[in-house]
Design a protein around this motif. Structure first.
Motif, short mmCIF file in Angstrom:
data_model
loop_
_atom_site.label_atom_id
_atom_site.label_comp_id
_atom_site.label_asym_id
_atom_site.label_seq_id
_atom_site.Cartn_x
_atom_site.Cartn_y
_atom_site.Cartn_z
N ASP A 73 37.68 -52.37 -1.81
CA ASP A 73 38.76 -51.66 -1.13
C ASP A 73 39.22 -52.54 0.03
O ASP A 73 38.56 -52.61 1.07
N GLU A 74 40.34 -53.20 -0.18
CA GLU A 74 40.83 -54.14 0.82
C GLU A 74 41.04 -53.48 2.19
O GLU A 74 40.88 -54.11 3.22
N ALA A 75 41.37 -52.20 2.21
CA ALA A 75 41.60 -51.48 3.46
C ALA A 75 40.33 -51.37 4.30
O ALA A 75 40.41 -51.19 5.53
N LYS A 76 39.17 -51.46 3.69
CA LYS A 76 37.90 -51.31 4.41
C LYS A 76 37.35 -52.65 4.92
O LYS A 76 36.36 -52.66 5.66
N LEU A 77 37.95 -53.76 4.52
CA LEU A 77 37.47 -55.07 4.95
C LEU A 77 37.63 -55.25 6.45
O LEU A 77 38.66 -54.90 7.02
N LYS A 78 36.60 -55.80 7.09
CA LYS A 78 36.64 -56.10 8.51
C LYS A 78 36.69 -57.61 8.67
O LYS A 78 36.01 -58.34 7.94
N GLU A 79 37.47 -58.08 9.63
CA GLU A 79 37.60 -59.52 9.87
C GLU A 79 36.46 -60.03 10.72
O GLU A 79 36.13 -59.46 11.77
N TYR A 80 35.87 -61.14 10.27
CA TYR A 80 34.81 -61.83 11.00
C TYR A 80 35.25 -63.27 11.20
O TYR A 80 35.11 -64.11 10.31
N PRO A 81 35.81 -63.60 12.39
CA PRO A 81 36.27 -64.97 12.63
C PRO A 81 35.11 -65.93 12.88
O PRO A 81 33.95 -65.50 13.02
N ALA A 82 35.43 -67.22 12.95
CA ALA A 82 34.42 -68.26 13.20
C ALA A 82 33.56 -67.87 14.39
O ALA A 82 34.07 -67.39 15.41
N GLY A 83 32.26 -68.03 14.24
CA GLY A 83 31.30 -67.66 15.28
C GLY A 83 30.66 -66.30 15.05
O GLY A 83 29.68 -65.96 15.69
N SER A 84 31.21 -65.53 14.10
CA SER A 84 30.68 -64.20 13.81
C SER A 84 29.37 -64.29 13.02
O SER A 84 29.11 -65.25 12.30
N PHE A 85 28.57 -63.23 13.14
CA PHE A 85 27.29 -63.11 12.42
C PHE A 85 27.30 -61.81 11.63
O PHE A 85 27.74 -60.77 12.12
N ILE A 86 26.83 -61.89 10.38
CA ILE A 86 26.73 -60.71 9.52
C ILE A 86 25.31 -60.66 8.95
O ILE A 86 24.80 -61.67 8.45
#
Length: 149
Positions: free
Chosen positions: A96-109
């Protein structure tokens, strides 16, 4: 200086950093030889270790613009650091593309073992994933598995 060496020796003796001191190595981006990952179609480089073996590993992964990793899970916990670009990530059994969260460079998951998730890259993305294998890709919907096409 003697105190530092004594402290390092003490940590090594109790298993704190012994392996790091003995097996330290380095690699530059120019030395990496990315190969196609048949499980996702992305490009991957095993920096340290072998993700298919029962041992620690570190991999680098490249997603081209427009790449989608359909809902899947892994049997191990993964620590992911976005190195360049912006990775879009969400948990769930359906894309579901609407649920995607952006994680830019430097982010941790932190990807918890056996929790379905999916990813996307609008522009080129490079991230590093580490864990303790053996790792695998288990697609929620078998028809999304590129290895079966």
């Amino acid at each position: 200086m003697k105190a530092r060496h004594a402290a390092l020796a003490a940590l090594a003796a109790i298993g704190g950093i012994g392996a790091l001191l003995v097996h330290a190595q380095g690699i530059t981006p120019e030395q990496m030889k990315f190969q196609r990952n048949p499980a996702t179609g992305s490009e991957v480089e095993a920096v340290i270790g072998d993700p298919s073996k029962p041992a620690p590993f570190v991999t680098r992964v490249k997603y081209p613009p427009g790449f989608k990793a359909m809902p899947h899970s892994h049997p191990v916990d993964l620590q992911v650091t976005v190195l360049s670009g912006t990775l879009l990530f969400a948990e769930g059994k359906e894309f579901d593309e609407a649920k995607l969260k952006e994680y830019p460079a430097g982010s941790f998951i932190f990807e918890k073992a056996n929790v379905p998730h999916y990813q996307m890259a609008k522009s080129a993305v490079v991230f590093q994933a580490s864990g303790t294998g053996p790792n695998a890709f288990n697609f929620v919907n078998p028809k999304d598995d590129p290895r079966k096409k």
